[in-house]
Scaffold this motif. Structure first.
Motif, PDB file in Angstrom:
ATOM      1  N   GLU A  14      65.651  38.935 -23.108  1.00  0.00           N
ATOM      2  CA  GLU A  14      66.546  39.160 -22.027  1.00  0.00           C
ATOM      3  C   GLU A  14      65.504  39.384 -20.910  1.00  0.00           C
ATOM      4  O   GLU A  14      64.262  39.746 -21.090  1.00  0.00           O
ATOM      5  CB  GLU A  14      66.857  40.720 -22.347  1.00  0.00           C
ATOM      6  CG  GLU A  14      67.958  41.123 -21.424  1.00  0.00           C
ATOM      7  CD  GLU A  14      68.473  42.615 -21.830  1.00  0.00           C
ATOM      8  OE1 GLU A  14      69.317  43.245 -20.941  1.00  0.00           O
ATOM      9  OE2 GLU A  14      68.339  43.125 -22.904  1.00  0.00           O
ATOM     10  N   LYS A  27      64.783  40.976 -17.542  1.00  0.00           N
ATOM     11  CA  LYS A  27      64.870  42.510 -16.676  1.00  0.00           C
ATOM     12  C   LYS A  27      63.819  42.499 -16.005  1.00  0.00           C
ATOM     13  O   LYS A  27      62.851  42.252 -16.034  1.00  0.00           O
ATOM     14  CB  LYS A  27      65.146  43.604 -17.617  1.00  0.00           C
ATOM     15  CG  LYS A  27      66.001  43.643 -18.761  1.00  0.00           C
ATOM     16  CD  LYS A  27      66.016  44.999 -19.668  1.00  0.00           C
ATOM     17  CE  LYS A  27      67.171  44.841 -20.783  1.00  0.00           C
ATOM     18  NZ  LYS A  27      66.944  45.939 -21.650  1.00  0.00           N
ATOM     19  N   ALA A  28      64.279  42.847 -14.590  1.00  0.00           N
ATOM     20  CA  ALA A  28      63.411  43.495 -13.561  1.00  0.00           C
ATOM     21  C   ALA A  28      62.319  42.055 -13.369  1.00  0.00           C
ATOM     22  O   ALA A  28      61.163  42.456 -13.164  1.00  0.00           O
ATOM     23  CB  ALA A  28      62.792  44.755 -13.832  1.00  0.00           C
TER      24      ALA A  28
END
Length: 886
Positions: free
Chosen positions: A206, A208-209
């Motif tokens: 994943e 993220k950020a």
């Protein structure tokens, strides 16, 4: 008849009336049927139309319109009907038609979509069905009960996921979250190893950020191998990186290179297990796990280096450059050195860039060409320091108290700061700087001389330009320096030095434009003696020409006095070389270029650069002739012809060529043909020059014959003479001290009793044998000689064959030996015994031949005066005769 007629009553029946009904036509029924079918189709179409939803993916790779299905746990729920570019131009919009009966579960806010792709590696194979049917879109609902779906809201536009959602993973599994390096590319299914044994795999990822997170699953039976002390490192698979720091190749084990993956290193086996919400860093390589000491290096120019440029000390990599940043003053770098080498960071340590040197003449620091420039250091003990200013390596070398002198020249020519200073082909210094003098009339060149060579330079040293003017670089065989072709590219300076004094009091010298200038000055300083020599006017000598002996200049032409008949030259011979001149010495001129060519070959002789540019005079210290006065001959051949020449008279010399035809003895070239002419008797006179050992080949009895090519079914020899010049063969004589300079040549090798090849015996036959000249002679089917010549006897009664037996086999020929003819083959025919064909060897069919048979009770050795009769047929059992001859 009439009464009967009267009794008959007339009966009349009344017609029965029936009401007629009107029939209905079939044409009115058909529209009703069609209407019913259309209504059914409309109903079916309405019921099966389905619901359209849109899913936005980053890529539509593997998806196909009207082919790719939407599935949930293997059940098909819909199909992709349209794929278009999204309005943001960075992703794709996929339209999916969902079946009506499941639409309320799919078009829901709980739905998440991802593309199911095949996974094929050496450790795992999954999703193979997608290789045939194509990729699939899988739905992963958040809601798990019917009530949740009924309470949830409908949704028709979705954002597709990169991989399977994490919440679908087993709640009881051992999952670890890894923060991946943005430079590493890892996919779902990447294996996790412990000591090269797979203990888990990456199940999802994943973003993220702006960071990539990997969800890794550790198999249950290997849980104990992974805990909070564990470090996760990318396998050292094959990595090739080429950048400012050069070519960097990293290769772990072959298995790692093929599989890749993540390796777990667990130093403490009893530490606590990793919690689900904890994040561990995924390191790019094992080097990141080592303890490091960080510091800073500033460079005036960081050309050739970059991130990961190694820091090498004494051949060992002790650290690397990790970051570079440009400041208004310099280039600042953040570097690290491994903790065990941090003692190198002292206030007295100097850092510098080490670069390779590549030129036509060779490569210095060859390893740098492959791995690129690197940082090195000069370590000295001192206090700890973490900020350094790098020095230029050349400046560091020049700071070792080198001798600096200044040269003044009229022109800089091709000299640069890359130019080197040479003495006898060895680099002894380099150009440091150059500039104009104050009045701009001269060029001032500063030269640094390495400390170990400073004794070569004194007040009488002469400097000259070795720049790219090739025509000015002469006599390179002398004591000047030259280091290949680099001076042609970068310029160079050469020196000639005199040992009249060892002191260096001068700080400046004149830089002469060419070698000839310093050569003439050097000659002035030399001591020596003058010799007078004579030469005819068929060639020209020049003042200043070098006198050379064994490729070394030993003097020069001092002056020349011309006369109509014979001119005179004064030769100045340097002191120390006078001993090579005596009453057998002679001189000859070496031309600038000695070139001759024909179909027979090419002769190109260039002795050295001096000869190439202006010619030279060469000394032959010892000849085979005594001279009353010194002479200079026009060429080496003329000199040799005066002392080492012979004349050979032939009837015909077809194929013989001047300068290309050689005199050969046992295959070795012992001389060459220098002139071919006709005499008064129309005979051909061949003048030949003997290279060495003149006495052995200029004596009475030596035989000279033409080695012409022979090509036939029987023999192929001297075939090279069909293309190249014919050579002259030589047979030496055993005569002692009976010398001769004139010989009669033969068209081919004459018959002689003894030669270096063997001994000749005469074999007589009533008729000419089928065995021709050069046919083999066998003993037990081993070739021991050949038929050298065939001729008729004086009275014509028989044929005489001269059979040459090799020296090593001459012992086999005895007075009672027999020679048999095995030429061709015999055919015998008999009514009772049938036909018989006899042949000894295939060679005997083509070339013919003889067989020597010596009886077991043999007698004395045969001599050249013994004669033998040829027997036409071999006796039975001849091959069983095996004498032990001693």
């Amino acid at each position: 008849m009439s009464n009967q007629e009267e009794n008959i009553e007339e009966v009349v029946y009344k017609a029965k009336e029936k009401k007629n009904k009107k029939a209905v036509s079939f044409i009115w029924v058909l529209p009703l049927i069609i209407l019913g079918v259309l209504s059914w189709i409309a109903y079916e179409s309405y019921m099966k139309k389905g619901t359209n939803i849109e899913v936005v993916f980053k890529s539509a790779e593997g998806l196909k319109e009207n082919v790719t299905p939407l599935e949930y746990k293997g059940l098909q729920l819909g199909k992709v009907t349209d794929i278009k570019l999204h309005k943001d131009l960075k992703s794709v919009k996929v339209n999916i038609l969902v079946k009506n009966e499941v639409a309320k579960y799919v078009a829901s806010e709980s739905s998440r979509f991802y593309i199911k792709r095949p996974t094929i590696s050496l450790t795992k194979v999954s999703g193979l069905s997608t290789l045939i049917s194509g990729f699939k879109i899988e739905i992963s609902p958040k809601f798990r009960t019917k009530g949740e779906f009924e309470e949830g809201k409908q949704k028709f536009i979705f954002e597709g996921l990169d991989s399977r959602p994490d919440d679908e993973l087993s709640a009881e599994g051992y999952y670890i979250t890894l923060l991946a390096n943005d430079k590493e590319s890892l996919e779902v299914g990447t294996p996790i190893f412990y000591n090269q044994y797979q203990i888990g795999e990456v199940v999802s990822k994943e973003f993220k950020a702006e960071k990539a997170f990997l969800n890794a699953y550790i198999y249950d039976k290997f849980n104990y191998l992974v805990n909070n002390s564990s470090k996760f490192v990318m396998n050292s698979a094959l990595k090739v990186n080429y950048g400012p720091s050069g070519l960097n190749i990293e290769l772990g084990s072959l298995y790692s290179a093929i599989v890749g993956g993540i390796t777990v290193v667990t130093p403490k086996k009893d530490d606590e297990k990793i919690k689900r919400d904890e994040v561990h860093i995924l390191y790019g390589n094992k080097d990141d796990l080592k303890k490091k000491k960080y510091f800073h290096i500033k460079f005036a120019n960081a050309s050739g280096i970059g991130e990961n440029t190694p820091i090498i000390y004494k051949g060992i990599t002790v650290g690397k450059i990790s970051e570079l940043s440009l400041t208004p003053e310099d280039v600042s770098t953040k570097a690290f050195i491994y903790d065990k080498y941090k003692y190198l960071l002292t206030s007295n340590t100097d850092f510098f860039i080490k670069r390779p040197k590549v030129s036509i003449d060779g490569v210095k620091d060859l390893g740098n060409v492959v791995k690129g420039d690197y940082i090195s250091l000069d370590y000295k003990k001192g206090e700890e320091k973490d900020v350094f200013v790098a020095k230029d390596y050349q400046d560091l070398k020049k700071s070792l108290e080198n001798t600096i002198i200044t040269l003044y020249a009229d022109d800089l020519n091709s000299i640069t700061k890359k130019s080197k200073l040479y003495y006898k082909n060895i680099e002894i210094g380099e150009v440091v700087d150059y500039d104009f003098t104050k009045n701009f009339s001269k060029v001032k060149i500063k030269v640094s001389i390495d400390k170990k060579y400073e004794n070569l330079v004194n007040d009488h040293t002469l400097f000259y330009d070795l720049s790219s003017k090739l025509v000015d670089m002469k006599a390179l065989n002398l004591d000047i320096n030259y280091s290949g072709f680099e001076p042609l590219l970068n310029g160079a300076i050469g020196i000639l030095t005199e040992k009249r004094t060892s002191n260096l009091s001068k700080k400046s010298f004149k830089l002469y434009e060419k070698y000839k200038d310093v050569r003439d000055l050097k000659r002035v300083y030399n001591q020596g003696s003058l010799y007078t020599a004579y030469f005819d006017n068929s060639f020209m000598l020049e003042k200043g020409m070098a006198v050379v002996y064994k490729n070394k200049e030993i003097g020069f032409v001092k002056s020349i006095s011309f006369d109509e008949k014979e001119s005179k030259v004064k030769l100045f011979i340097y002191k120390g070389f006078k001993k090579y001149i005596n009453n057998t010495s002679a001189f000859y001129k070496k031309s600038k270029v000695d070139f001759s060519a024909s179909l027979n070959g090419i002769n190109l002789n260039i002795d050295n650069f001096t000869s190439f540019l202006e010619g030279s005079i060469h000394l032959m210290s010892k000849t085979d002739k005594t001279y009353d006065k010194k002479r200079v001959y026009s060429s080496y051949d003329e000199l040799k012809n005066i002392s080492n020449s012979i004349s050979i008279v032939f009837d015909d010399v077809e194929g013989l060529h001047e300068e290309f035809s050689q005199l050969t003895y046992k295959g070795v070239k012992i001389g060459k043909v220098t002139n071919i002419s006709l005499n008064k008797e129309q005979k051909v006179v061949v003048k030949a020059q003997i290279y060495d050992d003149y006495e052995s080949f200029a004596k009475k009895g030596v035989i000279y014959y033409l080695k012409k090519p022979i090509i036939s079914l029987q023999q192929v020899s001297d075939v090279g003479s069909t293309i190249k010049a014919v050579n002259i063969g030589v047979v030496t004589s055993k005569a002692k001290d009976v010398f001769a300079k004139s010989f009669v040549g033969f068209d081919k090798l004459p018959s002689i009793d003894k030669t270096h090849e063997g001994i000749t015996f005469k074999v007589n036959s009533i008729h000419a044998s089928k065995a021709d000249v050069n046919a083999p002679i066998y003993y037990k089917f081993v070739k021991i000689g050949k038929i050298h010549k065939k001729e008729l006897s004086h009275d014509g009664s028989r044929v005489i064959m001269h059979c040459q037996i090799d020296n090593r086999y001459a012992n086999l020929v005895r007075k009672n030996s027999k020679f048999y003819d095995i030429s061709g083959f015999n055919v015998k025919f008999s009514i009772f015994s049938g036909s018989k064909v006899e042949s000894n060897t295939f060679t005997s069919i083509l070339k013919g031949g003889l067989v020597l048979v010596t009886p077991e009770e043999y007698t004395q050795k045969a001599s050249t005066i013994d004669e033998f009769d040829l027997i036409e047929e071999l006796p039975d059992g001849w091959d069983k005769i095996t004498p032990n001859i001693k």
